[in-house]
Design an enzyme around this catalytic site. Structure first.
Site, short mmCIF file in Angstrom:
data_model
loop_
_atom_site.label_atom_id
_atom_site.label_comp_id
_atom_site.label_asym_id
_atom_site.label_seq_id
_atom_site.Cartn_x
_atom_site.Cartn_y
_atom_site.Cartn_z
N ASP A 28 13.21 86.04 103.10
CA ASP A 28 11.62 86.53 102.54
C ASP A 28 11.46 85.97 101.28
OD1 ASP A 28 12.00 87.81 104.86
OD2 ASP A 28 11.83 89.68 104.17
N GLU A 76 8.78 88.19 106.15
CA GLU A 76 8.54 89.51 106.59
C GLU A 76 6.75 89.52 106.67
OE1 GLU A 76 9.70 92.88 104.14
OE2 GLU A 76 8.31 94.18 105.57
N LYS A 133 9.71 87.99 110.94
CA LYS A 133 10.30 89.22 111.56
C LYS A 133 9.23 90.32 110.89
CE LYS A 133 13.23 89.52 106.99
NZ LYS A 133 12.48 90.66 106.67
N VAL A 161 15.41 88.04 99.02
CA VAL A 161 14.98 89.19 98.54
C VAL A 161 14.72 90.15 99.65
CG1 VAL A 161 14.32 88.13 96.46
CG2 VAL A 161 12.65 88.36 98.00
N THR A 162 14.68 91.45 99.17
CA THR A 162 15.32 92.08 98.03
C THR A 162 16.98 92.60 98.50
OG1 THR A 162 14.39 94.28 98.46
CG2 THR A 162 13.28 92.80 96.85
N CYS A 166 15.85 94.05 102.41
CA CYS A 166 15.90 93.16 103.65
C CYS A 166 17.20 92.20 103.78
CB CYS A 166 14.81 92.06 103.55
SG CYS A 166 13.07 92.92 103.94
N GLN A 206 35.09 98.76 100.50
CA GLN A 206 36.34 99.21 101.37
C GLN A 206 36.55 98.05 102.36
OE1 GLN A 206 34.84 102.74 103.77
NE2 GLN A 206 32.93 102.67 102.98
#
Ligand code: TIU
Length: 226
Positions: A28, A76, A133, A161-162, A166, A206
């Site tokens: 994007d 987008e 999308k 971005v961002t 996204c 993690q």
């Protein structure tokens, strides 16, 4: 013959990059999000926070193309008749001007409008798929997964971005579908510095719960070696 592997110094540990199996996915980088006078700035956002990613993306894209590797761009946006725009997304934010309305660079987040297009610095070249999308993630309601499968891609370098919207959504979607994602921290941007920091931490925490984080320079060095 076995595909070549390059180790990229990354967090939480080295990423085993297999260039032949890896696509660069640029999320994007559209005029309405990045350019002064666009929709993002109209909403009160500081576009300089995103514009610092342009030059690192340009260098990474040039190196990726020079190595002959797969590049995918996403945008987008919605159909001009807005039939793929959920009413909830249209109304969210309660703004005076929302998706589909006339904005500074044409109708906001509508396919075919000037503001919906990718910035000239990173414009797609012939042969590079562009994924349109309707949502935040690149996998929802698009054909990206079949494109990746048809090309034997199992790893993604994700930029754009961002960071917390996204990029994070796409990394999470890709992770659940079995792709290993490496995010270039200088090539992703957020309007909010604290979300930039946390958006990256959430990916690599993690033991790499969603993926890996590194810099564009380290990726460029690794594909140069391979
Ligand atoms: N591409 C993308 O992230 N779309 C957004 O709407 N991002 C915001 O941060 N608003």
């Amino acid at each position: 013959m076995q595909d070549k592997v390059s180790f990229v110094n990354a967090e939480p540990y080295a990423f085993e990059l297999v260039p032949a199996r890896c696509a660069l996915v640029i999320i994007d980088m559209q005029r309405d999000f990045l350019e002064p006078g666009g929709f993002g700035e109209m909403l009160g956002n500081d576009v300089s926070q995103l514009r610092r990613t342009i030059e690192p993306n340009r260098r990474l894209l040039a190196a990726w193309r020079a190595a002959g590797l797969m590049v995918i761009h996403t945008r987008e946006g919605h159909r001009p008749d807005l039939t793929d725009l959920p009413p909830s997304k249209k109304l969210r934010g309660r703004g005076e001007t929302t998706i589909g309305d006339s904005g500074p660079m044409g109708r906001i987040l509508v396919r075919g409008e000037a503001g919906h297009d990718i910035i000239p610095e990173l414009h797609p070249e012939q042969g590079e798929p562009v994924i349109d999308k309707p949502g935040k993630g690149a996998f929802y309601a698009t054909d990206i997964q079949s494109i990746l499968q048809n090309r034997g891609i199992s790893q993604l370098v994700v930029t754009g971005v961002t960071t917390e919207v996204c990029v994070n959504t796409t990394v999470r979607e890709a992770n659940d579908r079995g792709y290993d994602c490496l995010v270039a921290e200088d090539c992703v941007g957020s309007y909010f510095p604290e979300f930039q920091e946390m958006g990256l931490k959430m990916i690599k925490a993690q033991g790499g719960i969603f993926g890996w984080v590194t810099s564009s320079a380290k990726i460029i060095a690794a594909i140069g070696e391979s």
